[in-house]
Enzyme design. Structure first.
Site, PDB file in Angstrom:
ATOM      1  N   HIS A 253       3.471  -2.480  -1.634  1.00 50.29           N
ATOM      2  CA  HIS A 253       2.820  -1.757  -0.387  1.00 50.29           C
ATOM      3  C   HIS A 253       2.957  -2.684   0.869  1.00 50.29           C
ATOM      4  CE1 HIS A 253       0.192   0.845   2.136  1.00 50.29           C
ATOM      5  NE2 HIS A 253       0.567   1.840   0.967  1.00 50.29           N
ATOM      6  N   GLU A 308       1.789   6.141  -5.890  1.00 46.99           N
ATOM      7  CA  GLU A 308       2.697   6.915  -6.398  1.00 46.99           C
ATOM      8  C   GLU A 308       3.052   6.872  -7.687  1.00 46.99           C
ATOM      9  OE1 GLU A 308       3.039   8.998  -4.223  1.00 46.99           O
ATOM     10  OE2 GLU A 308       3.937   8.572  -2.462  1.00 46.99           O
TER      11      GLU A 308
END
Ligand code: CMC
Length: 363
Positions: A253, A308
């Site tokens: 991320h 996700e």
């Protein structure tokens, strides 16, 4: 002119592009605040309508209640269903993700005037109709008396969801409803900063969302789990992928230096869902090995599981077709996009960064 920009400068890491009261990501603590509340608390106790009401109230500096949002979204779903024949004109060889883009771009009326609910309410109607069309099934009319999450599942599957399924999708919609200055929200704000209308801002947001580095990741996560297939293949598959320089979908991320808090929120939702899920123990094995392998390859860069990975497993457990994962993400994030676009229009300035010219200087 700077001689050379660093990688982080080029990616605008840590550069504030706007002031916002809508959401805040603390990448070091692994915290996400949406409209003044921790995402963990919202996901377990709130409804999508209530979070939407909080975001829209903040963006417009005008109180709107959960009940009003529920009514408005129900009406908007009904209106969008009546417009479906005009919205679903793109077909034939076009992916669901692309057909969804064309349909939401078509939502704009000529005067460009809308209330935010028109857009947010239309998205699940379009997503469900496209998912059903891909199977040769007719669209199912919305039930405006249901909550947004429950009606989304009903329109997708043609049956009423049970309470657990509806709650699980509600928790997902809340969890990904907003997330600071992520790429799609930034795109929406850039468009809104030109005083273009909300339809344009949301269409831009969706286009940015579709890439695999942002909201296009969950479908490839499932493909990765399918391809790996067995426990024995986890290690060689991941090692080979990393050796080839590939990115493991569902990991890493830009902001979080610790685990993405949304990953665990969704993992908890999956564990409480009493339906057949993707093989969760197998997914956990893949996750554990991937985290270790990333740590070995990038010892100085914390790359952990992101939202996700568990989005893919949760939406799969809810029998949502994988081609519809990104449009369903948009159903949730549209509430953030509309709020950010309004906030930008009301309080922001034209977003117009500069670039570092590395081309030829004329003599
Ligand atoms: N697998 C393998 N290597 C990775 C991964 C990954 N998932 N993520 C980052 N890296 C590498 C990256 O290639 C870079 O290597 P090098 O220095 O050799 O070029 C290094 O780690 C540092 O990358 P970074 O600067 O931390 O990456 P970034 O901030 O530009 O990218 C990211 C963030 C999410 C795009 C990236 O981690 C990624 O591509 N992840 C996989 C796709 C994915 O899961 N997307 C969903 C993101 S979460 C949803 C959302 O909030 O939008």
């Amino acid at each position: 002119m700077p001689d050379q920009l660093t990688k982080s400068t080029i990616g605008l890491d840590g550069v504030p592009a706007a002031e916002t009261a809508l959401s805040h990501v603390d990448g070091l603590k692994g915290e996400l605040i949406i409209a003044g509340k921790h995402v963990v608390d919202l996901a377990s106790r709130s409804s999508f309508e209530s979070v939407t009401a909080r975001l829209w109230s903040l963006a417009n500096s005008e109180l709107i209640t959960e009940a009003e949002v529920r009514t408005q979204l129900g009406q908007a779903r009904v209106q969008a269903f009546a417009r479906l024949p005009d919205l679903l004109t793109v077909s034939g060889g076009v992916s669901l993700v692309a057909a969804f883009r064309a349909a939401i771009a078509g939502l704009r009326t000529e005067d460009g005037i809308s209330d935010d609910a028109t857009i947010v309410g239309a998205l699940p109607v379009i997503a469900a109709a496209l998912a059903r069309r891909a199977n040769g099934d007719a669209a199912v009319a919305p039930d405006p008396t249901l909550g947004h999450a429950a009606d989304t599942l009903r329109m997708l599957h043609g049956r009423d969801p049970n309470a657990g399924e509806a709650r699980a999708l509600d928790a997902y919609l809340i969890t990904v409803s907003d997330h600071g200055m992520n790429a799609s929200t930034f795109a929406a704000r850039v468009v809104a900063s030109t005083q273009a209308d909300l339809f344009c801002a949301v269409t831009a947001g969706y286009c940015a969302l579709t890439g695999p580095l942002h909201g296009g990741a969950p479908e490839p996560v499932l493909e990765m789990l399918d391809t790996i297939g067995t426990s024995a293949r986890i290690e060689p598959w991941i090692d080979d992928a990393l050796a080839r320089g590939e990115r493991l979908m569902g990991f890493g991320h830009r902001i979080y230096r610790v685990r993405d808090p949304r990953a665990d929120v969704l993992k908890t939702v999956i564990e409480t869902l009493a339906v057949n899920t993707t093989n969760l123990p197998f997914a956990a094995e893949v996750e554990a090995y991937a985290r270790d392998a990333l740590k070995r390859k990038y010892p100085d860069r914390a790359l952990d599981t992101n939202v996700e990975f568990f989005t893919a497993i949760l939406l799969d457990a809810l029998a949502i077709p994988r081609q519809a994962f990104t449009p369903i993400f948009a159903v949730a994030r549209s509430t953030g996009w509309t709020a950010h676009a309004r906030e930008q229009q009301r309080r922001g300035r034209l977003l117009r960064p500069s670039s570092a010219y590395i081309g030829e200087i004329p003599a």
